[in-house]
Design an enzyme around this catalytic site. Structure first.
Site, PDB file in Angstrom:
ATOM      1  N   ASP A   1       2.214  -0.966  11.945  1.00  0.00           N
ATOM      2  CA  ASP A   1       1.167  -1.343  11.348  1.00  0.00           C
ATOM      3  C   ASP A   1       0.557  -2.668  11.756  1.00  0.00           C
ATOM      4  OD1 ASP A   1       0.423   1.090  10.241  1.00  0.00           O
ATOM      5  OD2 ASP A   1       1.197   0.554   8.250  1.00  0.00           O
TER       6      ASP A   1
ATOM      7  N   LYS B   1       0.838  -1.042   0.143  1.00  0.00           N
ATOM      8  CA  LYS B   1      -0.011   0.267  -0.104  1.00  0.00           C
ATOM      9  C   LYS B   1       0.723   1.280  -0.145  1.00  0.00           C
ATOM     10  CE  LYS B   1      -2.864   0.696   3.368  1.00  0.00           C
ATOM     11  NZ  LYS B   1      -2.809   2.086   4.094  1.00  0.00           N
ATOM     12  N   SER B   2       1.656   1.307   0.833  1.00  0.00           N
ATOM     13  CA  SER B   2       2.655   2.519   0.984  1.00  0.00           C
ATOM     14  C   SER B   2       3.371   2.483  -0.485  1.00  0.00           C
ATOM     15  CB  SER B   2       3.692   2.439   2.239  1.00  0.00           C
ATOM     16  OG  SER B   2       3.215   2.460   3.286  1.00  0.00           O
TER      17      SER B   2
ATOM     18  N   ARG C   1      -8.374  12.200  12.678  1.00  0.00           N
ATOM     19  CA  ARG C   1      -7.002  11.783  12.783  1.00  0.00           C
ATOM     20  C   ARG C   1      -6.266  13.223  12.936  1.00  0.00           C
ATOM     21  NH1 ARG C   1      -5.291   6.897   9.291  1.00  0.00           N
ATOM     22  NH2 ARG C   1      -3.377   7.222  10.675  1.00  0.00           N
TER      23      ARG C   1
ATOM     24  N   SER D   1       7.817   9.410  11.414  1.00  0.00           N
ATOM     25  CA  SER D   1       6.500   9.060  10.773  1.00  0.00           C
ATOM     26  C   SER D   1       6.819   9.194   9.296  1.00  0.00           C
ATOM     27  CB  SER D   1       5.327  10.194  11.267  1.00  0.00           C
ATOM     28  OG  SER D   1       4.430  10.346   9.990  1.00  0.00           O
TER      29      SER D   1
ATOM     30  N   ARG E   1      -6.034   1.713  18.265  1.00  0.00           N
ATOM     31  CA  ARG E   1      -5.687   0.210  18.337  1.00  0.00           C
ATOM     32  C   ARG E   1      -5.304  -0.208  19.534  1.00  0.00           C
ATOM     33  NH1 ARG E   1      -2.811   0.288  12.122  1.00  0.00           N
ATOM     34  NH2 ARG E   1      -4.819   0.269  10.988  1.00  0.00           N
TER      35      ARG E   1
ATOM     36  N   ARG F   1       3.073   5.836  -3.082  1.00  0.00           N
ATOM     37  CA  ARG F   1       4.031   6.762  -3.570  1.00  0.00           C
ATOM     38  C   ARG F   1       4.311   6.634  -5.230  1.00  0.00           C
ATOM     39  NH1 ARG F   1       4.541   5.976   1.391  1.00  0.00           N
ATOM     40  NH2 ARG F   1       5.447   6.946   2.952  1.00  0.00           N
TER      41      ARG F   1
ATOM     42  N   GLY G   1      -5.065   7.862   5.457  1.00  0.00           N
ATOM     43  CA  GLY G   1      -4.134   8.981   6.121  1.00  0.00           C
ATOM     44  C   GLY G   1      -2.840   9.308   5.179  1.00  0.00           C
TER      45      GLY G   1
HETATM   46  C1  S3P Z   1       2.613   5.149   6.169  1.00  0.00           C
HETATM   47  C2  S3P Z   1       3.239   5.506   7.304  1.00  0.00           C
HETATM   48  C3  S3P Z   1       2.839   5.005   8.541  1.00  0.00           C
HETATM   49  C4  S3P Z   1       1.806   3.709   8.482  1.00  0.00           C
HETATM   50  C5  S3P Z   1       0.770   4.212   7.501  1.00  0.00           C
HETATM   51  C6  S3P Z   1       1.310   4.176   6.219  1.00  0.00           C
HETATM   52  C7  S3P Z   1       3.150   5.597   4.712  1.00  0.00           C
HETATM   53  O1  S3P Z   1       2.088   6.016   9.394  1.00  0.00           O
HETATM   54  O2  S3P Z   1       1.016   3.723   9.791  1.00  0.00           O
HETATM   55  O3  S3P Z   1      -0.161   2.853   7.511  1.00  0.00           O
HETATM   56  O4  S3P Z   1       2.914   5.208   3.708  1.00  0.00           O
HETATM   57  O5  S3P Z   1       3.823   6.593   4.959  1.00  0.00           O
HETATM   58  P1  S3P Z   1       2.819   7.135  10.224  1.00  0.00           P
HETATM   59  O6  S3P Z   1       3.746   7.740   9.279  1.00  0.00           O
HETATM   60  O7  S3P Z   1       1.697   8.274  10.567  1.00  0.00           O
HETATM   61  O8  S3P Z   1       3.701   6.441  11.095  1.00  0.00           O
END
Ligand code: S3P
Length: 437
Positions: free
Chosen positions: A319, A27-28, A127, A171, A350, A32, A99
């Site tokens: 996560d 997903k991340s 959030r 983060s 969580r 990107r 997020g």
């Molecule tokens: C993510 C960063 C993390 C993670 C989220 C995905 C990302 O969040 O928990 O599921 O893709 O950059 P944080 O940056 O708030 O730690």
């Protein structure tokens, strides 16, 4: 054509899980690749992208900015005139549950010569957003948040200037948000983290022609850089792989193979923690694909013991705590996690949510301000569980259903956020999951 949404899953106690599976794309990395591809001038492709709701929110957002994105089987094609050619969106951009979409876009849109607005679902609108809007303001951004903290946000695009920012939290969303703003800004933007969060941005931006300087916990970018197109290959998401990995570990007699799992050290904390708990996980065929370490994993059932998880180990498994807490329920002895206060501001709280659902199925837990103590081993009771709209909660409780004394039900809808096909993939391993409950 959306398949009809299933409201609940019913999970039956499972016999041994066996077989070979490939989990959906990361997903991340997918977020990107879409964002950088949209910022690049020309045609980029994203092979093996994750077709989940979160990633669809990112795709929809860039279509609103005038970028052409098409899908064909497992590949996305992105055609863009580059970030300087984005057009002002005519409607509010809905980031759904994501997020990552909202925080990364907030950074990028802050430096655009137009106004835009971001919103999200009930969870995302609760959030914290000041963690990104605050440093963006020092770059000169004009981001107005609801009650100074939440979405919806109105962004009056401005010329930005680079900053040197020491983030109080590790983060990747904060880091990437500021680097994207930094690309549109004048001068240098440097972000320093207290410990290293996932580094997919730092690995992928150079493939799009962006020069970055990495120095320990700092990363810096020069403003004004154009992105050149790239072809990204997305590995399987270790955060999704975590569910079959834990399930095979817990269900006696299981042996499964997961192919093409992303094994980036900033993400692979789950493998180290589970191994320390006694899990039998073998990495084979370790290789690099698209700038990311990848491996196949063989997982065999093994009895677990409780462990202490220190704050330094939290970012690389951030996560995975819902499923780690679930695994700890079956482990011999206490598992204690501290320094994980960030878990309270994820898609749900969580810590509170897992404490509640684990207690519901008969697990002995103690909630801490910044973590959880799980006292195992427990006999897990079948029950009707809640997921608080959180995909990882739903999947964690579903895995516990496989080792419960009778069937367990859980909300199904949130799972599409990150793991389309979750129930079907588990069925191929021999799990008995009914859609409906
Ligand atoms: C993510 C960063 C993390 C993670 C989220 C995905 C990302 O969040 O928990 O599921 O893709 O950059 P944080 O940056 O708030 O730690």
């Amino acid at each position: 054509m959306n398949a009809r949404k299933v409201k609940r899953l019913t999970i039956h106690p499972s016999g041994p899980l066996t077989g070979t599976i490939t989990v959906p794309g990361d997903k991340s990395i997918t977020h990107r690749a879409i964002i950088f591809g949209a910022m690049a001038t020309g045609t980029s492709t994203v092979e093996g992208y994750l077709p989940s709701e979160d990633c669809r929110a990112t795709i929809a957002a860039f279509r609103r900015l005038g970028v052409e994105i098409t899908t064909h089987r497992r590949t996305l094609t992105i055609r863009s005139a580059g970030w300087r050619a984005f057009s002002g969106p005519d409607q509010v951009i809905d980031c759904g549950n994501s997020g990552t979409t909202s925080r990364l876009l907030m950074g990028l849109l802050s430096g655009m010569p137009f106004r835009s607005s971001l919103t999200g679902d009930d969870s995302l609108r609760r959030r914290p957003m000041r963690r990104v809007a605050g440093p963006l303001a020092t770059m000169g951004a004009d981001v107005r948040l609801n009650q100074g903290e939440y979405l919806p946000a109105v962004i009056e695009g401005q010329p930005l200037k680079g900053i040197d920012y020491a983030s109080p939290v590790a983060s990747a969303q904060i880091k990437t948000c500021l680097l994207l703003a930094g690309i549109t800004a004048r001068g240098t933007t440097r972000v320093t983290e207290p410990s290293l969060s996932r580094d997919h941005t730092e690995r992928m931006l150079p493939a799009f022609g962006v020069e970055l300087t990495r120095d320990g916990l700092s990363v810096a970018v020069e403003g004004g850089q154009s992105l050149t197109p790239a072809d990204v290959v997305v590995p399987g998401d270790i955060s999704s792989a975590a569910f079959p990995i834990v399930a095979a570990t817990l269900v006696p007699g299981s042996e499964i193979t997961l192919t093409n799992v992303g094994a980036n050290p900033t993400r692979a904390g789950i493998l180290e923690i589970l191994t320390r708990m006694g899990a039998n996980i073998t990495r084979v065929n370790e290789r690099e694909a698209g700038g990311e370490p990848v491996a196949d994993l063989i997982v065999r059932h093994a009895p677990l013991k409780g462990v202490e998880i220190e704050p330094e180990q939290v970012p690389a498994a951030i996560d995975e705590f819902p499923i780690l807490f679930a695994a700890a329920a079956l482990a011999e002895g206490d598992t204690r996690v501290t320094g994980a206060g960030e878990l309270r501001v994820k898609e749900s709280d969580r810590i509170a949510a897992m404490a509640r659902e684990l207690a519901r199925v008969g697990v002995n837990v103690e909630e801490l301000p910044d973590g959880l103590v799980v006292r195992g081993p427990s006999i897990v009771k079948g029950a009707a569980c809640e997921a608080y709209g959180d995909h990882r909660l739903a999947m964690s409780m579903a895995v516990l259903g496989m080792v419960a004394d009778s069937h367990l039900t859980v909300e199904a809808d949130p799972i599409a956020t990150s793991f389309p096909g979750f129930a079907d993939l588990f069925s191929t391993l021999g799990a008995t999951i009914e859609k409906g409950g």
